[in-house]
Design an enzyme around this catalytic site. Sequence first.
Site, short mmCIF file in Angstrom:
data_model
loop_
_atom_site.label_atom_id
_atom_site.label_comp_id
_atom_site.label_asym_id
_atom_site.label_seq_id
_atom_site.Cartn_x
_atom_site.Cartn_y
_atom_site.Cartn_z
N ASP A 70 0.89 -1.16 0.00
CA ASP A 70 -0.02 -0.02 -0.05
C ASP A 70 0.83 1.31 0.07
OD1 ASP A 70 -2.18 2.02 -0.03
OD2 ASP A 70 -3.26 0.68 1.78
C1 BGC Z 1 -5.15 3.21 0.15
C2 BGC Z 1 -5.17 2.31 -1.14
C3 BGC Z 1 -5.01 2.82 -2.31
C4 BGC Z 1 -3.83 3.63 -2.41
C5 BGC Z 1 -3.31 4.33 -3.71
C6 BGC Z 1 -3.72 4.39 0.14
O1 BGC Z 1 -3.88 5.25 0.83
O2 BGC Z 1 -5.12 2.56 1.35
O3 BGC Z 1 -6.39 1.28 -1.03
O4 BGC Z 1 -4.88 2.05 -3.42
O5 BGC Z 1 -3.59 4.42 -1.53
O6 BGC Z 1 -4.24 5.58 -3.93
#
Ligand code: BGC
Length: 734
Positions: free
Chosen positions: A270
């Site tokens: 993530d």
């Molecule tokens: C989120 C993810 C997301 C990523 C990219 C993160 O803050 O937890 O679910 O895919 O950002 O935007």
Amino acid sequence: MKPNLRSAAAFIALVVSAAIPAHAAGSPAGAADSAARRLVGRMTLDEKITLLHGSTGGRASRAMGNEVNGAGFVPGIARLGIPALHETDATLGVVGAGLDPAGPKATAFPSGLALASTFDPDLGARMGAIVGQEARAKGFNVLLGGGANLARDPRNGRNFEYLGEDPLLTGVLAGAEIAGVQGQHVLSTVKHFVLNANETNRKTLDARIDPAALRESDLLAFQVAIERGRPGSVMCAYNRVNGPYACGNDALLDGVLKRDWGYRGFVMSDWGAVHATDYAVKGLDQQSGEQIDDKVWFGDLLRQAVQDGKVPQARIDDMAQRIVRSMLAVGIVDHPPQPSAIDYKGHAGTALEIARKGIVLLKNEGGILPLATHAKRIAIVGGNAQFGVLTGGGSSQVTPSDHGTFDTWVGGQNELGDLRKEGWIRSSPMDALKAALPGAEILYDPGIYPSDAAALARRADIVIVFATQHQFEGADVPDMTLPRGQDAVVAAVAKANPNAIVVLETGNPVAMPWADSVKGIVEAWYPGQEGGQAIAHMLTGAVNPSGHLPMTFPVDDAQTVRPDLPNLGADTHADVAVDYSEGAEVGYRWYAAKARKPLFPFGFGLSYTRFAMSDLKVSGGRDLAISVTVRNVGDRAGAAVPQAYLSSAAGRPLLRLIGFRRVELEPGQSSRVTLTADPRLLGHFDAAANVWKIDGGRYAVTVGQSSASAEITGQATVTARTLPAGWHPDESAR
Ligand code: BGC
């Protein structure tokens, strides 16, 4: 220089189809493995490292030559025809603009909980296909969805993105969505692996749980989603799990995912979830959104670690091989993104269908719904119903394709407080009601002052209160009450008018202290860009409600596993922990074990018609199978969702959903439904032996229209079995 994708595709196709003899390669997935290995064999160390870390999608990536405006970017290797990864969020629609000159507008689907309420994997697959198609048309080849975390806490700020509290329902639906996306040659990543069950302090939180219980719950949801959807990637979560961070968690990534389940794709982090280079030897294959981490751990530092012998060269090969293998398996090399026109009108029809099928009718005293055609004066109160419907916030927030939006900035002391806003879609339930009921006078009060709302309610035949609860990534709500004094508005309205109906637009269950004093309660979730229409169709009876709750609605916080929100008020950076002491007994299973009667049980949902179950046959032996007849005994067409629950296993009382089916039935029509239980749901996970164990003995099954309605029961004897930890319904499919 830009890679020549066409010739790259041809090259890879040649490698896959000709250079690798079919018999040696085995399955198509095997062919992708072998082809990827050959390609990695031709890469320099620097080229491999290029694939192992990625940028955020913004300005930083534009400096690297990226023109596709999204959430993430990983450069390709032009020399070998390996395309860059262009990543966008995600599960509820395409968030990024990509190459679309029209900007970030896309079909904004209802929340995950609305999809889950349909209990309809085909609808999930259709939604996935549309999201994949739109992503590809905008220039993306990776979709950062779907979410498969289980809802353990009714206050979790991201439950609205996910699919509820049950591992089977979540796994089946997430798998269907992922398969739908990947069918469009867009690589999908199932997330957030794993136990990202609270947003409060998500970047420091240690999620503690018994490892066997984790296998039977959240991990089982991912296992089912992965075997059905075969996602090219798994996104590891922000939180820790039993100590180590999820993205540096050897036991989970190398142990469970790759060794036990034989997962051949890659693990991406993530955004901001990597804390060290040695995560490379703990199962993480790719660092995403590296600017959000403290360091680019998988760039120069990783190269140095290889040169110092701290990370084996073979592991770098494996990391690169997994990434390239998934690109080939999903077809993003042979079928690169094609900027093209999008059929937003057609896609809006599916968004409407999901919203209509996902709305759950919770109470309908005296048949107050559908709205009587003779109602002359209807008062609408609150929820911005004159303008639109609410959405959930954060990385999943989509700009709708054909409706305006308006926002209210919210702020607050949490990780993403500066970005926090309530987002509304201009899809007005009030306008849609006016259109559907041209003979009625429709009045409106914003629901700010209870006395104003009550005064209006007194003047009407029927009053409909729209009550909303905003949820946003990065924060949980502190409790289950409706915010901004809405409970007082509902209570005042219900006192003023006996014919009160409440329509909820929430991202979670909420407490309803007024439940006994209103005649109708409807859960519309965040219903997406066609939500206004969907709500009006259901209220007026143009649509027969058929949604069923994918989460238990407890009476209040006090009735839940953790009456106080864990770590409420903690400093955002403080190390905190949550003991998920309920283990695998998530949601309805826990309420059943504790003999607590929630406000509305998991699986519950009313219809304007009635259904009856009969002729249950339960057969045992190696597998437990059931068949049952479901009949529409009312006078209008509708959809039933018969649900089969295990109520005892070899003498042990428990409650587990083992099968479900959504069936459309005309009045008087019946259908025979046959379901076979996944054996993992019959047994328990033996962590010491690393196997699933199914005890021999009598197994009792109930079938009904919710987890609390045992309309019909049966039993059968199941023989004892032991299954490997990575048991797969179709071994050849891996
Ligand atoms: C989120 C993810 C997301 C990523 C990219 C993160 O803050 O937890 O679910 O895919 O950002 O935007």
